[in-house]
Design a protein around this motif. Structure first.
Motif, PDB file in Angstrom:
ATOM      1  N   ARG A  16       0.854  -1.198   0.000  1.00  0.00           N
ATOM      2  CA  ARG A  16       0.000   0.000   0.000  1.00  0.00           C
ATOM      3  C   ARG A  16       0.885   1.241   0.000  1.00  0.00           C
ATOM      4  NH1 ARG A  16      -2.034   0.427   4.436  1.00  0.00           N
ATOM      5  NH2 ARG A  16      -1.259  -1.435   5.445  1.00  0.00           N
ATOM      6  N   ARG A  17       1.896   1.148  -0.810  1.00  0.00           N
ATOM      7  CA  ARG A  17       2.958   2.147  -0.852  1.00  0.00           C
ATOM      8  C   ARG A  17       2.420   3.576  -1.047  1.00  0.00           C
ATOM      9  NH1 ARG A  17       8.394   2.097  -2.074  1.00  0.00           N
ATOM     10  NH2 ARG A  17       9.107   3.857  -3.305  1.00  0.00           N
ATOM     11  N   LYS A  18       1.500   3.704  -1.998  1.00  0.00           N
ATOM     12  CA  LYS A  18       1.003   5.036  -2.339  1.00  0.00           C
ATOM     13  C   LYS A  18       0.334   5.700  -1.126  1.00  0.00           C
ATOM     14  CE  LYS A  18      -1.852   7.191  -5.841  1.00  0.00           C
ATOM     15  NZ  LYS A  18      -2.912   6.909  -6.805  1.00  0.00           N
ATOM     16  N   GLU A  19      -0.508   4.911  -0.505  1.00  0.00           N
ATOM     17  CA  GLU A  19      -1.245   5.439   0.649  1.00  0.00           C
ATOM     18  C   GLU A  19      -0.292   5.769   1.804  1.00  0.00           C
ATOM     19  OE1 GLU A  19      -4.405   3.773   3.897  1.00  0.00           O
ATOM     20  OE2 GLU A  19      -3.861   2.548   2.166  1.00  0.00           O
ATOM     21  N   VAL A  20       0.666   4.861   2.032  1.00  0.00           N
ATOM     22  CA  VAL A  20       1.614   5.076   3.124  1.00  0.00           C
ATOM     23  C   VAL A  20       2.500   6.283   2.835  1.00  0.00           C
ATOM     24  CG1 VAL A  20       3.608   4.068   4.314  1.00  0.00           C
ATOM     25  CG2 VAL A  20       1.595   2.678   3.862  1.00  0.00           C
ATOM     26  N   ARG A  22       1.699   8.844   1.129  1.00  0.00           N
ATOM     27  CA  ARG A  22       0.898  10.051   1.322  1.00  0.00           C
ATOM     28  C   ARG A  22       0.833  10.407   2.812  1.00  0.00           C
ATOM     29  NH1 ARG A  22      -4.886   9.319  -0.486  1.00  0.00           N
ATOM     30  NH2 ARG A  22      -3.943   8.747  -2.451  1.00  0.00           N
ATOM     31  N   LEU A  23       0.623   9.384   3.611  1.00  0.00           N
ATOM     32  CA  LEU A  23       0.566   9.612   5.061  1.00  0.00           C
ATOM     33  C   LEU A  23       1.912  10.119   5.574  1.00  0.00           C
ATOM     34  CD1 LEU A  23      -0.887   9.181   7.856  1.00  0.00           C
ATOM     35  CD2 LEU A  23       0.221   6.960   7.899  1.00  0.00           C
ATOM     36  N   ARG A  24       2.987   9.465   5.114  1.00  0.00           N
ATOM     37  CA  ARG A  24       4.320   9.882   5.562  1.00  0.00           C
ATOM     38  C   ARG A  24       4.627  11.307   5.137  1.00  0.00           C
ATOM     39  NH1 ARG A  24       7.878   4.408   4.499  1.00  0.00           N
ATOM     40  NH2 ARG A  24       7.143   3.328   6.354  1.00  0.00           N
ATOM     41  N   PHE A  25       4.204  11.619   3.928  1.00  0.00           N
ATOM     42  CA  PHE A  25       4.467  12.978   3.448  1.00  0.00           C
ATOM     43  C   PHE A  25       3.776  14.004   4.351  1.00  0.00           C
ATOM     44  CE2 PHE A  25       2.938  16.627   0.982  1.00  0.00           C
ATOM     45  CZ  PHE A  25       4.160  17.189   0.661  1.00  0.00           C
ATOM     46  N   MET A  26       2.508  13.762   4.625  1.00  0.00           N
ATOM     47  CA  MET A  26       1.754  14.716   5.441  1.00  0.00           C
ATOM     48  C   MET A  26       2.307  14.787   6.855  1.00  0.00           C
ATOM     49  SD  MET A  26      -2.148  14.282   4.173  1.00  0.00           S
ATOM     50  CE  MET A  26      -2.758  15.800   4.861  1.00  0.00           C
ATOM     51  N   MET A  27       2.567  13.617   7.413  1.00  0.00           N
ATOM     52  CA  MET A  27       3.082  13.583   8.789  1.00  0.00           C
ATOM     53  C   MET A  27       4.476  14.227   8.846  1.00  0.00           C
ATOM     54  SD  MET A  27       1.816  12.386  11.635  1.00  0.00           S
ATOM     55  CE  MET A  27       0.954  10.845  11.694  1.00  0.00           C
ATOM     56  N   GLY A  28       5.310  13.844   7.883  1.00  0.00           N
ATOM     57  CA  GLY A  28       6.682  14.383   7.841  1.00  0.00           C
ATOM     58  C   GLY A  28       6.670  15.886   7.661  1.00  0.00           C
ATOM     59  N   PHE A  29       5.761  16.348   6.816  1.00  0.00           N
ATOM     60  CA  PHE A  29       5.685  17.787   6.562  1.00  0.00           C
ATOM     61  C   PHE A  29       5.233  18.534   7.816  1.00  0.00           C
ATOM     62  CE2 PHE A  29       3.835  21.612   4.597  1.00  0.00           C
ATOM     63  CZ  PHE A  29       4.954  22.022   3.899  1.00  0.00           C
ATOM     64  N   ALA A  30       4.264  17.946   8.500  1.00  0.00           N
ATOM     65  CA  ALA A  30       3.774  18.569   9.739  1.00  0.00           C
ATOM     66  C   ALA A  30       4.892  18.662  10.768  1.00  0.00           C
ATOM     67  CB  ALA A  30       2.607  17.766  10.298  1.00  0.00           C
ATOM     68  N   VAL A  31       5.632  17.557  10.922  1.00  0.00           N
ATOM     69  CA  VAL A  31       6.729  17.549  11.893  1.00  0.00           C
ATOM     70  C   VAL A  31       7.838  18.498  11.443  1.00  0.00           C
ATOM     71  CG1 VAL A  31       8.532  16.092  12.904  1.00  0.00           C
ATOM     72  CG2 VAL A  31       6.210  15.241  12.713  1.00  0.00           C
ATOM     73  N   LEU A  32       8.115  18.480  10.153  1.00  0.00           N
ATOM     74  CA  LEU A  32       9.159  19.361   9.619  1.00  0.00           C
ATOM     75  C   LEU A  32       8.830  20.818   9.912  1.00  0.00           C
ATOM     76  CD1 LEU A  32      11.621  19.897   7.659  1.00  0.00           C
ATOM     77  CD2 LEU A  32       9.945  20.015   5.846  1.00  0.00           C
ATOM     78  N   LEU A  33       7.617  21.199   9.604  1.00  0.00           N
ATOM     79  CA  LEU A  33       7.228  22.590   9.820  1.00  0.00           C
ATOM     80  C   LEU A  33       7.308  22.967  11.296  1.00  0.00           C
ATOM     81  CD1 LEU A  33       4.174  23.588   7.630  1.00  0.00           C
ATOM     82  CD2 LEU A  33       6.379  24.656   7.751  1.00  0.00           C
ATOM     83  N   THR A  34       6.725  22.104  12.128  1.00  0.00           N
ATOM     84  CA  THR A  34       6.690  22.417  13.561  1.00  0.00           C
ATOM     85  C   THR A  34       8.104  22.456  14.133  1.00  0.00           C
ATOM     86  OG1 THR A  34       4.656  21.166  13.612  1.00  0.00           O
ATOM     87  CG2 THR A  34       5.577  21.767  15.717  1.00  0.00           C
ATOM     88  N   ALA A 362       4.383   3.039   9.726  1.00  0.00           N
ATOM     89  CA  ALA A 362       4.033   3.975   8.664  1.00  0.00           C
ATOM     90  C   ALA A 362       4.488   5.391   8.978  1.00  0.00           C
ATOM     91  CB  ALA A 362       2.525   3.943   8.436  1.00  0.00           C
ATOM     92  N   VAL A 363       4.430   5.748  10.261  1.00  0.00           N
ATOM     93  CA  VAL A 363       4.582   7.162  10.633  1.00  0.00           C
ATOM     94  C   VAL A 363       5.980   7.530  11.137  1.00  0.00           C
ATOM     95  CG1 VAL A 363       3.830   8.796  12.395  1.00  0.00           C
ATOM     96  CG2 VAL A 363       2.148   7.552  11.067  1.00  0.00           C
ATOM     97  N   LEU A 364       6.559   6.678  11.987  1.00  0.00           N
ATOM     98  CA  LEU A 364       7.787   7.077  12.671  1.00  0.00           C
ATOM     99  C   LEU A 364       8.947   7.432  11.734  1.00  0.00           C
ATOM    100  CD1 LEU A 364       7.826   4.944  15.908  1.00  0.00           C
ATOM    101  CD2 LEU A 364       7.140   7.297  15.566  1.00  0.00           C
ATOM    102  N   PRO A 365       9.163   6.690  10.647  1.00  0.00           N
ATOM    103  CA  PRO A 365      10.251   7.118   9.744  1.00  0.00           C
ATOM    104  C   PRO A 365      10.051   8.550   9.278  1.00  0.00           C
ATOM    105  CG  PRO A 365       9.450   4.938   9.135  1.00  0.00           C
ATOM    106  CD  PRO A 365       8.517   5.464  10.178  1.00  0.00           C
TER     107      PRO A 365
END
Lengths: 919, 224
Positions: A16-20, A22-34, A362-365
């Motif tokens: 489910r690479r695409k979905e994961v 997408r989640l990583r991108f959003m999560m990573g971006f949120a963490v990156l910004l914060t 899915a999220v921690l990396p």
């Protein structure tokens, strides 16, 4: 070790690479910004605070005369200060008290033995410096970053450490270990007037007794006295306490209150008012000597630490919300998968564990990658900031911040995972299907009791919100909070822009002008000691040569300049001047203050009146008289205007009080006295002008008549220039200073202040702009995540509604409507932001530094006393703050970001997710 | 001899799900359903039962052929007309009951009427609920009802608009034997009492006994 199907999870994630991703991108971006915002802001904050300490010290309050008030937040230190350093014998020999001019160079090879005790008249122009001698604890000096150029602070009674500037002021070449010798004055009582001197009303002469003291120079200091608030009353030469005690001179003591380290993050102003009141109450006369060091905790980026912390809290809150929604959305998508796990025999606990494992995989990396990237980005941003602001390069590696972010994100993730799982279990993962809460059921039952409700998708959405009131409220509150921060940030940026365009200095709120260079009178015009007035006359005789202006016009970076003929202290008479009661009262009051009773016995009175009469009129002649006339709001037609252009009439600028006292009206004739007699001019018009006395504004023809009156030549003695906004202002200022020096012109430059203003605008723009942009992006991410999650959740409901005959278009319509409704909640941010603005203004006005706030709001230069007076004129501080909060133009401006944010939010909420369902 | 017009007629309808290897969910089929006829559709899982039901219920469009309900060609109707038609003339009953959790049983039942902007006939609706044995639960939320009760509410919702056709997708799949037979009886009752056409998908042979007609479906091919 048992696999327990973990490898299958990993495989599933890969598939489910695409979905994961997408989640990583959003999560990573949120963490990156914060993380980036936190790292960057903490870095800037640390740098600014360090810089503040280095420049202005760590102390917060200073009192004089033992008015020390105990406070749980403050540590107090005492600094003792003695008299000025009067003279230096060694190696300069011009100490002869009889010598009139202390500036004279010593004769070559002359080396007289200095005397230990001498007497000199107080008024003599001896070589007194502004450097005071004093003593302070070494810990205090170190904590307040009294930077040493070289050497160390004094430790034995014969040692002294001096500011480098003080040594230069004394004209010394110096080296450590050198013995310095100078005089200190003994305390003097006010002498009784001797009969022969008091007869003419002059002040009797005071004789100073000077004692010679010697010290060994052990260190040189940076000039902190010039940087600290009212630092000129502090010691620029430091000796030990023991040595200080042994000296005979006037002594004073200052107490410095410093924030205890454990309260370093405490809001300084939260207890300032109470402290100020306590200090005032504790000692008679302490009020005047209380100094608040605003600079110590001044953060040019955020204003104060409380605001900074609040902003960061908002950011973290948003990050938490986003992480929660992302996790919940992800788990919702995987709902059927986990349901099947239950069906094949997994217990609820096992399903939870598996869900947590999958989410973590899915999220921690993305979280770790986000932090690493944020760190790299913050390095780059700090580098760019230093280049833009002209700071030296710095980067404070903040382990604590980094760990705090990591911990915060992990805890957030953990908590949000738990929350999401709980929500999830309510939607069918566990065997026990959770029903409606009692409160929600009661609310829904009330709703159901309403007759003739149009049931449909809209009603279903409404009931969906009623089912989850907490989520709904939190979502809306977040929107309001984010919009409020956006509006507030925009308010701050627009305030900085306003200050930038009005040339208001960021710190004091004082208005500064464009770079101004003025020709000063290079005469022996003697300072009259009694009245502190300069003699009239020679201003107009010293004008700037035309060659100078020719060169000035050629200088790159100079956009334009206006030439001015400026005159001071012109004696002016008019009909009925002496008879005017109000004017006489004004003079009487002034005389009472300066020379004593207003009566015939006071011999000093006539001389004073003669001078004070002259002092009340300044004259300003502008090169472009037409523009000046227009700037007063006057029509450029009529006989008055013609007379003004011909130089026969002037505009009288003064305060209303002055006009009332002087009784002057348009049409009155003024008689200006000069070397060759009197010059009559008519008052063409009156205008409001904030000056002492009055100013006469005239045309070039008037200037020529005035110069003819004094027999002066040339035309202009002052000019004001504006810089090309694209030019390097600093270099332009330097070039102009060099030009002025070459022509022997004295100059006053505001270049550095202007640079400060510009930098402040940039800082505020970048800081608040970037922060609010980050916040908005995070929020939009969250809105999109919420939308996607709801989309999934409502899919079944929509399908059912479709079966029941609901129209497809109704879904899209309702989706749009709901998006707009949710976004419109952001509008509630406006009153919230205005309330915050009101509170900040109200708070600033009540602080010791309220003068800056008043000045900023009123656009006028006000010191503390004037600000206090202004405050008394207004009905109340609350009313004043209220009026300034609701300033109309600001209101309109604030609507722009708000509407933009609302539109973007509506778009994000209205976004129709594809709603991938893997099952 | 008077020819009775069918309520529901499917002419050569078919459905294929595209992909690397297309799935022929329903091969070209023609079917006619008369008023008051109770038809059971039996087939294995994945045989195309639900696809047939979705096409008959106008939820999905067939790739070929035409669907005619009460003389109206469905393919000529716009989305809005189709929705209105579905709202008034077709009722659905599901295996998972598909009740709105935030609405009471009463509201769930009258939902299609209110959705149409009309007001329910209170006495008539109460009579229906009474007949289905759920009048006493009218003010309860779905989670406060048993499975059988929920399914009866679902059935009441399907019947309340007096549709021409009731489509039931394994309505007894989640119910015990007692409740299953009760639901089947109620469907039979609706068929007899209101002359409604019932098409019920099931793989329970016992349930099929209640039907007048039995259709078998296998690999997308429907046989009688």
């Amino acid at each position: 070790m048992k696999d327990r199907g973990w490898s299958l999870f990993r495989k599933g994630l890969k598939r489910r690479r695409k979905e994961v991703l997408r989640l990583r991108f959003m999560m990573g971006f949120a963490v990156l910004l914060t993380a980036f915002v936190l790292l960057f802001q903490d870095n800037i904050n640390a740098y600014v605070m360090e810089n503040n300490y280095r420049l202005y010290g760590r102390w917060l309050f200073r009192t004089e005369g033992g008015a020390r008030v105990e406070s749980p937040y403050l540590d107090w230190e005492r600094v003792r200060v003695g008299g000025y350093l009067q003279k230096l014998y060694d190696p300069t020999p011009e100490l002869d008290p009889g010598e009139e001019d202390g500036e004279a160079e010593p004769a070559e090879g002359e080396n007289r033995e200095p005397e230990d005790r001498i007497e000199v008249p107080e008024n003599e122009n001896h070589r007194q410096t502004s450097v005071r001698i004093g003593s302070m604890g070494e810990a205090f000096a170190v904590e307040n970053k009294l930077g040493l150029y070289e050497g160390r602070l004094p430790r034995t009674p014969n040692e002294i450490a001096m500011e480098l500037g003080a040594l230069q002021q004394l004209g010394l070449s110096y080296e450590l270990g050198q013995e310095l010798s100078f005089y200190l004055a003994e305390p003097v009582a006010e002498p009784a007037p001797t009969p022969e001197k008091s007869a003419d009303g002059e002040k009797p002469e005071t004789i100073l007794v000077l004692n010679r003291v010697s010290f060994t120079l052990c260190g040189t200091l940076e000039r902190y006295t010039a940087r600290w608030d009212e630092g000129d009353s502090l010691p620029g030469a430091l000796i030990t306490g023991e040595a200080f005690d042994s000296l005979t001179m006037d002594k004073r003591a200052f107490d410095f209150g410093m924030l205890k380290p454990e309260y370093a993050d405490h809001s300084v102003w939260s207890f300032a008012s109470e402290l100020i009141d306590a200090v005032r109450a504790s000692a008679q006369g302490a009020e005047g000597s209380l100094v608040a060091n605003e600079a110590a905790y001044y953060n040019p980026f955020w204003g104060d630490p409380t605001l900074y912390r609040n902003m960061i809290a908002v950011l973290l809150l948003l990050c938490v919300s986003l992480v929660t929604y992302l996790t919940a959305a992800y788990l919702t998508k995987r709902k059927r998968f986990f349901l099947r796990l239950r069906e094949i025999g997994a217990s609820t606990a096992e399903v939870w564990k598996m869900a947590a494992y999958e989410c973590a995989l899915a999220v921690l990396p993305a979280v770790f990658a986000g932090i690493v990237r944020a760190y790299a980005l913050s390095l780059g941003a700090v580098f760019a900031m230093t280049r833009l602001s002209g700071f030296p390069w710095f980067y404070v590696f903040l382990w604590q911040t980094l760990l705090r972010i990591l911990l915060c994100v992990l805890v957030t993730f953990g908590v949000s995972l738990l929350a999401a799982l709980l929500i999830f279990s309510g939607r069918g993962i566990s065997e026990k299907r959770r029903g409606l809460s009692k409160r929600a059921a009661a609310a829904l039952r009330r709703r159901a009791s309403k007759q003739s409700l149009r049931l449909g998708y809209r009603e279903s959405l409404k009931r969906e919100r009623m089912r989850h009131p907490l989520t709904t409220v939190l979502r809306r509150l977040t929107a309001v909070l984010v919009c409020a921060v956006l509006v507030y940030s925009f308010d701050v940026i627009s305030g900085a822009a306003k200050a930038y365009h009005a040339n208001l200095t960021p710190f004091s709120g004082m208005r500064t002008t464009t770079l101004r260079l003025r020709c000063r009178v290079p005469t022996g015009a003697k300072k009259t000691e009694q009245f502190d007035l300069e003699e009239t006359a020679p201003f107009l005789r010293n004008t700037i040569p035309e060659a100078f202006f020719a060169e000035l016009a050629e200088k790159p970076g100079v956009a334009s300049f206006t030439r001015i003929l400026s005159d001071r202290f012109r004696a002016v008479a008019w009909e009925g001047k002496e008879e005017n009661e109000a004017y006489r009262q004004y003079l009487e009051a002034l005389a009472e203050e300066k020379v004593g009773p207003y009566n015939r016995e006071n011999k000093a009175l006539p001389a004073f009146l003669d001078k004070i009469d002259q002092s009340v009129f300044l004259i300003s002649v502008r090169e472009n008289a037409e523009a000046a006339w227009k700037s007063f709001g006057l029509k450029r037609e009529g006989p008055e205007y013609d007379a003004y252009l011909r130089g026969e009439a002037v505009v009288l600028g003064s305060t209303g009080d002055f006009r009332e006292r002087a009784g002057l009206q348009p049409g009155d004739t003024l008689y200006l006295s000069g070397v060759n007699g009197e010059l009559p001019v008519t008052v063409a018009a009156l205008t409001e002008h904030n000056t002492q006395g009055a100013t006469l504004f005239g045309s070039a023809a008037f200037g020529a008549r005035l110069q003819a009156l004094d027999g002066a030549e040339g035309q202009w003695n002052t000019f004001v220039t504006t810089f090309d906004t694209r030019s390097d202002k600093e270099n332009t200022a330097k070039a102009l200073a060099e030009l002025c020096t070459r022509y022997g012109l004295d100059y006053m430059s505001n270049a550095e202040t202007l640079k400060d203003i510009e930098e402040n605008y940039l800082r505020v723009g970048v800081t608040y702009g970037f922060f609010s942009l980050s916040l908005l992006i995070l929020f939009l991410f969250m809105a999109a995540a919420v939308s996607a999650e709801r989309e999934l959740r409502l899919r079944g409901k929509r399908e059912l509604l479709r079966k029941l005959g609901a129209e497809e278009t109704a879904f899209a319509r309702e989706k749009r409507r709901e998006a707009v409704r949710e976004a419109l909640y952001g509008l509630a941010a406006l009153p919230l932001a205005l309330a915050a603005r009101y509170w900040l203004i109200w708070r600033d006005l009540g602080q010791a530094g309220g003068a800056a706030c008043y000045s900023r709001l009123l656009g006028r230069n006000l010191n503390y006393g004037e600000a206090f007076f202004e405050m008394e004129q207004t009905d109340s501080r609350e009313f004043f703050a209220f009026i300034n909060t609701l300033e109309t133009r600001s209101w309109l401006w604030l609507l722009i970001p708000l509407i933009l944010a609302v539109l973007l939010t509506a778009l994000a909420y209205g976004k129709t997710g594809k709603g991938d369902d893997n099952d | 001899m008077i020819e009775i017009k069918p309520v529901l007629e499917a002419r050569e309808i078919s459905k294929t799900y595209p992909g690397e290897s297309p799935v022929y969910a329903l091969k070209p089929t023609s079917l006619r359903f008369q008023p008051g006829e109770f038809t059971a559709v039996i087939g294995r899982s994945g045989s195309g039962k639900s696809t047939l039901l979705r096409i008959l219920g106008t939820l999905d469009k067939s790739d070929t052929g035409e669907l005619i309900i009460e003389g109206h060609g469905v393919s000529r109707l716009s989305e809005a007309e189709l929705a209105r038609f579905r709202r008034r003339r077709i009722g659905f009953v599901h295996q998972d009951y598909n009740l709105f959790p935030e609405y009471t049983a009463w509201e769930n039942v009258i939902f299609p009427i209110r959705l149409d902007g009309a007001t329910e006939d209170r006495a008539k609706t109460e009579a229906l609920l009474d007949r289905l044995g759920i009048l006493r639960c009218r003010d309860r939320f779905p989670h406060e009802l048993s499975g059988g009760e929920q399914q009866r509410v679902s059935l009441a919702r399907a019947l309340v608009t007096e549709p021409a056709v009731v489509l039931a997708d394994e309505p007894t799949g989640n119910l015990d034997a007692e409740n299953s037979s009760r639901v089947a009886e109620l469907l039979r009752f609706a068929c007899d009492e209101y002359r409604q056409t019932i098409v019920m998908v099931t793989h329970d042979a016992a349930m099929a006994d209640y039907a007048d007609r039995l259709l078998r479906i296998r690999d997308g091919v429907v046989t009688e």
